[in-house]
Each structure stands twice: as structure tokens, then as C-alpha cells.
Design an enzyme around this catalytic site. Structure first.
Site, mmCIF file in Angstrom:
data_model
loop_
_atom_site.group_PDB
_atom_site.id
_atom_site.type_symbol
_atom_site.label_atom_id
_atom_site.label_comp_id
_atom_site.label_asym_id
_atom_site.label_seq_id
_atom_site.Cartn_x
_atom_site.Cartn_y
_atom_site.Cartn_z
ATOM 1 N N ARG A 70 0.832 -1.213 0.000
ATOM 2 C CA ARG A 70 0.000 0.000 0.000
ATOM 3 C C ARG A 70 0.862 1.256 0.000
ATOM 4 N NH1 ARG A 70 -4.157 -0.998 4.666
ATOM 5 N NH2 ARG A 70 -4.870 1.081 4.105
ATOM 6 N N GLN A 101 -9.756 10.168 8.729
ATOM 7 C CA GLN A 101 -9.619 8.732 9.017
ATOM 8 C C GLN A 101 -8.548 8.131 8.113
ATOM 9 O OE1 GLN A 101 -13.831 6.868 9.532
ATOM 10 N NE2 GLN A 101 -14.112 8.732 8.362
ATOM 11 N N ASP A 104 -3.093 7.992 4.620
ATOM 12 C CA ASP A 104 -2.207 8.167 3.453
ATOM 13 C C ASP A 104 -1.309 9.397 3.498
ATOM 14 O OD1 ASP A 104 -3.973 10.285 2.713
ATOM 15 O OD2 ASP A 104 -5.178 8.950 1.472
ATOM 16 N N HIS A 119 -6.899 7.484 12.541
ATOM 17 C CA HIS A 119 -6.561 6.053 12.411
ATOM 18 C C HIS A 119 -5.074 5.814 12.180
ATOM 19 C CE1 HIS A 119 -11.048 5.172 11.333
ATOM 20 N NE2 HIS A 119 -10.865 5.423 12.607
ATOM 21 N N ASN A 207 -20.513 13.322 -0.818
ATOM 22 C CA ASN A 207 -20.247 11.917 -1.082
ATOM 23 C C ASN A 207 -20.877 11.571 -2.427
ATOM 24 O OD1 ASN A 207 -20.178 8.920 -0.886
ATOM 25 N ND2 ASN A 207 -19.690 9.293 1.267
ATOM 26 N N ALA A 225 -15.750 14.489 -4.543
ATOM 27 C CA ALA A 225 -15.216 15.553 -3.679
ATOM 28 C C ALA A 225 -14.308 16.497 -4.463
ATOM 29 C CB ALA A 225 -14.447 14.920 -2.521
HETATM 30 C C1 BJW Z 1 -16.403 9.399 -2.558
HETATM 31 C C2 BJW Z 1 -15.616 9.397 -3.690
HETATM 32 C C3 BJW Z 1 -15.340 10.632 -4.231
HETATM 33 C C4 BJW Z 1 -15.807 7.363 -3.097
HETATM 34 N N1 BJW Z 1 -15.819 11.736 -3.657
HETATM 35 N N2 BJW Z 1 -16.886 10.496 -1.999
HETATM 36 C C5 BJW Z 1 -18.994 -4.807 16.412
HETATM 37 C C6 BJW Z 1 -17.937 -5.699 16.482
HETATM 38 C C7 BJW Z 1 -16.606 -5.266 16.612
HETATM 39 C C8 BJW Z 1 -16.315 -3.910 16.671
HETATM 40 C C9 BJW Z 1 -17.380 -3.019 16.595
HETATM 41 C C10 BJW Z 1 -18.685 -3.465 16.474
HETATM 42 N N3 BJW Z 1 -19.506 -2.376 16.425
HETATM 43 C C11 BJW Z 1 -18.753 -1.269 16.489
HETATM 44 C C12 BJW Z 1 -17.439 -1.635 16.595
HETATM 45 C C13 BJW Z 1 -16.291 -0.708 16.714
HETATM 46 C C14 BJW Z 1 -15.506 -0.661 15.421
HETATM 47 C C15 BJW Z 1 -16.453 -0.350 14.281
HETATM 48 O O1 BJW Z 1 -16.832 0.785 14.062
HETATM 49 N N4 BJW Z 1 -16.853 -1.344 13.510
HETATM 50 C C16 BJW Z 1 -17.874 -1.148 12.463
HETATM 51 C C17 BJW Z 1 -17.295 -1.491 11.090
HETATM 52 C C18 BJW Z 1 -19.063 -1.983 12.834
HETATM 53 N N5 BJW Z 1 -14.539 0.384 15.610
HETATM 54 C C19 BJW Z 1 -13.342 0.118 16.152
HETATM 55 O O2 BJW Z 1 -12.991 -1.022 16.447
HETATM 56 C C20 BJW Z 1 -12.476 1.316 16.455
HETATM 57 N N6 BJW Z 1 -12.015 1.228 17.797
HETATM 58 C C21 BJW Z 1 -12.846 1.255 18.824
HETATM 59 O O3 BJW Z 1 -14.030 1.408 18.711
HETATM 60 O O4 BJW Z 1 -12.209 1.107 20.022
HETATM 61 C C22 BJW Z 1 -12.997 0.990 21.208
HETATM 62 C C23 BJW Z 1 -12.064 0.567 22.320
HETATM 63 C C24 BJW Z 1 -12.016 1.346 23.465
HETATM 64 C C25 BJW Z 1 -11.180 0.949 24.504
HETATM 65 C C26 BJW Z 1 -10.389 -0.195 24.371
HETATM 66 C C27 BJW Z 1 -10.443 -0.963 23.220
HETATM 67 C C28 BJW Z 1 -11.286 -0.579 22.173
HETATM 68 C C29 BJW Z 1 -11.247 1.314 15.553
HETATM 69 C C30 BJW Z 1 -11.606 1.517 14.128
HETATM 70 C C31 BJW Z 1 -10.323 1.435 13.279
HETATM 71 C C32 BJW Z 1 -10.625 1.492 11.801
HETATM 72 N N7 BJW Z 1 -9.444 1.144 11.085
HETATM 73 C C33 BJW Z 1 -9.469 1.145 9.634
HETATM 74 C C34 BJW Z 1 -8.179 0.487 9.110
HETATM 75 C C35 BJW Z 1 -6.984 1.411 9.305
HETATM 76 C C36 BJW Z 1 -5.695 0.729 8.939
HETATM 77 C C37 BJW Z 1 -5.598 0.383 7.468
HETATM 78 O O5 BJW Z 1 -5.974 1.165 6.587
HETATM 79 O O6 BJW Z 1 -5.094 -0.689 7.183
HETATM 80 O O7 BJW Z 1 -9.625 2.483 9.154
HETATM 81 S S1 BJW Z 1 -10.925 0.326 8.987
HETATM 82 C C38 BJW Z 1 -11.113 1.379 7.586
HETATM 83 O O8 BJW Z 1 -12.419 2.014 7.677
HETATM 84 C C39 BJW Z 1 -10.052 2.485 7.761
HETATM 85 C C40 BJW Z 1 -10.861 3.716 7.446
HETATM 86 O O9 BJW Z 1 -10.262 4.867 8.003
HETATM 87 C C41 BJW Z 1 -12.225 3.395 8.003
HETATM 88 C C42 BJW Z 1 -13.342 4.222 7.430
HETATM 89 O O10 BJW Z 1 -13.469 3.991 6.068
HETATM 90 P P1 BJW Z 1 -13.931 5.178 5.121
HETATM 91 O O11 BJW Z 1 -12.924 6.243 5.096
HETATM 92 O O12 BJW Z 1 -15.300 5.577 5.464
HETATM 93 O O13 BJW Z 1 -13.842 4.468 3.676
HETATM 94 P P2 BJW Z 1 -14.938 3.575 2.896
HETATM 95 O O14 BJW Z 1 -14.231 2.851 1.829
HETATM 96 O O15 BJW Z 1 -15.757 2.779 3.840
HETATM 97 O O16 BJW Z 1 -15.935 4.666 2.264
HETATM 98 C C43 BJW Z 1 -15.525 5.541 1.216
HETATM 99 C C44 BJW Z 1 -16.658 6.527 0.980
HETATM 100 O O17 BJW Z 1 -16.230 7.465 0.013
HETATM 101 C C45 BJW Z 1 -17.944 5.876 0.431
HETATM 102 O O18 BJW Z 1 -19.054 6.392 1.139
HETATM 103 C C46 BJW Z 1 -17.967 6.304 -1.030
HETATM 104 O O19 BJW Z 1 -19.311 6.482 -1.513
HETATM 105 C C47 BJW Z 1 -17.246 7.631 -0.963
HETATM 106 N N8 BJW Z 1 -16.566 8.029 -2.180
HETATM 107 N N9 BJW Z 1 -15.311 8.058 -4.012
HETATM 108 C C48 BJW Z 1 -16.603 11.603 -2.543
HETATM 109 N N10 BJW Z 1 -14.577 10.737 -5.368
#
Ligand code: BJW
Length: 237
Positions: A70, A101, A104, A119, A207, A225
Site C-alpha cells: 500500500r 480517518q 495516506d 486512524h 459523497n 469531492a
Molecule cells: C467518494 C468518492 C469521491 C468514493 N468523492 N466520496 C462490532 C464488532 C466489533 C467492533 C465493533 C462493532 N460495532 C462497532 C465496533 C467498533 C468498530 C467499528 O466501528 N466497527 C464497524 C465497522 C461496525 N470500531 C473500532 O474497532 C475502532 N475502535 C474502537 O471502537 O475502540 C474501542 C475501544 C475502546 C477501549 C479499548 C479498546 C477498544 C477502531 C476503528 C479502526 C478502523 N481502522 C481502519 C483500518 C486502518 C488501517 C488500514 O488502513 O489498514 O480504518 S478500517 C477502515 O475504515 C479504515 C478507514 O479509516 C475506516 C473508514 O473507512 P472510510 O474512510 O469511510 O472508507 P470507505 O471505503 O468505507 O468509504 C468511502 C466513501 O467514500 C464511500 O461512502 C464512497 O461512496 C465515498 N466516495 N469516491 C466523494 N470521489
């Protein structure tokens, strides 16, 4: 929810305190794959296989290999017009916080100054024993002998508590809150727009698709965007 860009721009320019939350969509037009969706990174690589602490414990070399791949893709990417519009917005704002989030580094590469990387960063590594972070230079092991790991937040891991506090504080005091290119699926970042709305901010979402956050937004601007942010930020339009 409204879709009128001119009115959204008027309210944005009236706001004294602006907070922006970005996700992978803001970098899509730079060629960085998003996570979810048709072209999403996770269509090819399952996150539960690679982006989590258990996977790292089982096979750190494999996880590093994925992150190095990556890095290679993203090193060839340049900031796009969306990143640059946010630089301009910061320049013209008296109080501006950019919460991303994305790992990069493209906001900083574009010239944004007040950026919080919720993140983590693809360009930093952290010692699994001592917790100290450093620039990632390609080493796999720390001088202390322990594994280095990517300085990113995996599922089930807490975000930096100071950064979370700062983010919620910024959301609560903002007069305008922009949400750009995030699916709004991942907590705790996805709670910020609603908190901002509850505290009286005008919430503007950009979005290509509606998201679970759209119902909390005052404005939903549908489209890329890189096209819409420059129009929203322009002063003389
Ligand atoms: C455009 C476009 C254009 C395209 N113009 N728009 C049930 C089970 C287990 C866990 C959980 C659970 N329920 C909730 C949780 C918590 C969990 C969570 O939220 N899970 C859900 C998925 C359900 N969260 C966590 O675990 C977080 N930690 C936490 O809660 O800790 C609590 C804690 C407290 C105390 C002790 C211990 C714990 C941590 C979350 C970490 C997320 N990490 C990642 C990976 C990072 C590393 C890597 O990259 O390898 O972060 S996951 C991934 O998703 C990455 C992103 O930052 C994140 C968000 O994604 P994003 O940016 O929204 O991207 P996409 O692809 O989803 O969406 C793109 C959007 O753009 C789309 O809408 C398109 O339409 C749009 N788009 N082109 C405008 N040109």
C-alpha cells in the site's frame, strides 16, 4: 436535507469555527483505493485477514508485506483538488480542524496544517513492546528486539484518547461541520457529525452516495469531492 450548493457555501463562509471529517473518498480521485464498495481495497484483501492485531500476531511479515504494498501504491499518488480546497479553506478560516480517518498523508502533502490522523499513519511504525512511534524506515524490528508494527488503528483497538477528546471538542464547538468521502460505518469517527449537529453546527456532507450519516446532515451534496469541494470553498463563485 437540502442539496443547494450555493446556500451551503453561504453558511460555510459565515462560520467562524469549521471542522472537517474526511474518509477514503477524498483520496479516491488521487488513485488511492477506498476500503468498501465496488473498487474497494477490501474486495481483494479481507480486512479480517490482514488489518487486525490477531493477524499481525500470527504472521507479522505478511501484514507488513500488505502495508508495504500500500505504501508503494500511495507513494505514487498526489493530492487532488479536494485536498487542495481544504488547504484553501484552512487558510481563510480563523478556527479550522481537519479530522481524517485516512492514513495516506495526502492532506499534509497538499499543505493542510491542523490535521488529526484518527486512524494513524501509513508512514509511521510503533514498537510493540515500548509503544514508541517513529518514521517507518522499512525495519521490522525495534532496537529492543521487539516487532515494529504499522502505526495504524485496527478494529477493536482504541484511538488515541487525546485525539478523540479533541475531535469531539472540535465537533461540539464548530459552526460548520463538513463530512467528506466516508461511508460513516466506522466508530467512533462516525459519531462526530451527529454530535456536531446536536450542538448546532450546519452539517454539510459530500459523497458520491448517501450514507448513514446523511440523515444528520443539513446538506447532502452528491458527487465527487474533487469537483464539489473547490466549488463549495470558492469565495468568488
Ligand atoms: C467518494 C468518492 C469521491 C468514493 N468523492 N466520496 C462490532 C464488532 C466489533 C467492533 C465493533 C462493532 N460495532 C462497532 C465496533 C467498533 C468498530 C467499528 O466501528 N466497527 C464497524 C465497522 C461496525 N470500531 C473500532 O474497532 C475502532 N475502535 C474502537 O471502537 O475502540 C474501542 C475501544 C475502546 C477501549 C479499548 C479498546 C477498544 C477502531 C476503528 C479502526 C478502523 N481502522 C481502519 C483500518 C486502518 C488501517 C488500514 O488502513 O489498514 O480504518 S478500517 C477502515 O475504515 C479504515 C478507514 O479509516 C475506516 C473508514 O473507512 P472510510 O474512510 O469511510 O472508507 P470507505 O471505503 O468505507 O468509504 C468511502 C466513501 O467514500 C464511500 O461512502 C464512497 O461512496 C465515498 N466516495 N469516491 C466523494 N470521489
Amino acid at each position: 436535507m437540502r442539496t443547494d450548493l450555493a446556500e451551503a457555501r453561504r453558511l460555510l463562509h459565515r462560520a467562524r469555527r469549521i471542522t472537517v471529517l474526511t474518509g477514503a473518498g477524498v483520496s479516491a480521485e488521487s488513485g488511492v483505493p477506498t476500503f468498501r464498495g465496488e473498487q474497494g481495497l477490501w474486495k481483494t484483501y479481507r480486512p479480517e485477514e490482514l488489518a487486525n492485531a490477531d493477524a499481525f500476531e500470527a504472521n507479522p511479515e505478511l501484514v507488513w508485506e500488505w502495508y508495504r504494498w500500500r505504501q508503494g501504491v500511495i507513494a505514487g499518488c498526489e493530492p487532488n483538488t479536494a485536498h487542495r480546497a481544504l488547504v484553501e479553506l484552512e487558510r481563510c478560516s480563523s478556527s479550522f480542524t481537519l479530522l481524517t480517518q485516512n492514513i495516506d498523508g495526502l492532506h499534509q502533502k497538499a499543505g493542510s496544517l491542523n490535521v488529526e490522523e484518527l486512524h494513524g499513519s501509513l508512514w509511521r511504525a510503533r514498537c510493540t513492546r515500548e509503544g514508541k512511534t517513529r518514521e517507518d524506515t522499512g525495519q521490522l524490528r525495534c532496537e529492543c528486539g521487539a516487532w515494529l508494527r504499522p502505526h495504524v488503528v485496527w478494529f477493536g483497538e482504541p484511538l488515541d484518547s487525546m485525539m478523540v477528546a479533541l475531535s469531539f471538542h472540535a465537533a461540539k464547538r464548530s459552526e460548520a461541520f463538513l463530512v467528506v468521502g466516508t461511508s460513516g460505518l466506522v466508530a467512533p469517527a462516525n459519531r462526530l457529525p451527529r454530535v456536531a449537529a446536536d450542538y448546532g453546527a450546519t452539517v454539510i456532507e459530500i459523497n458520491t452516495e448517501p450514507t448513514p450519516l446523511s440523515s444528520a446532515a443539513d446538506f447532502f451534496l452528491a458527487g465527487p469531492a474533487g469537483e464539489l469541494l473547490p466549488k463549495l470553498v470558492a469565495r468568488d463563485a
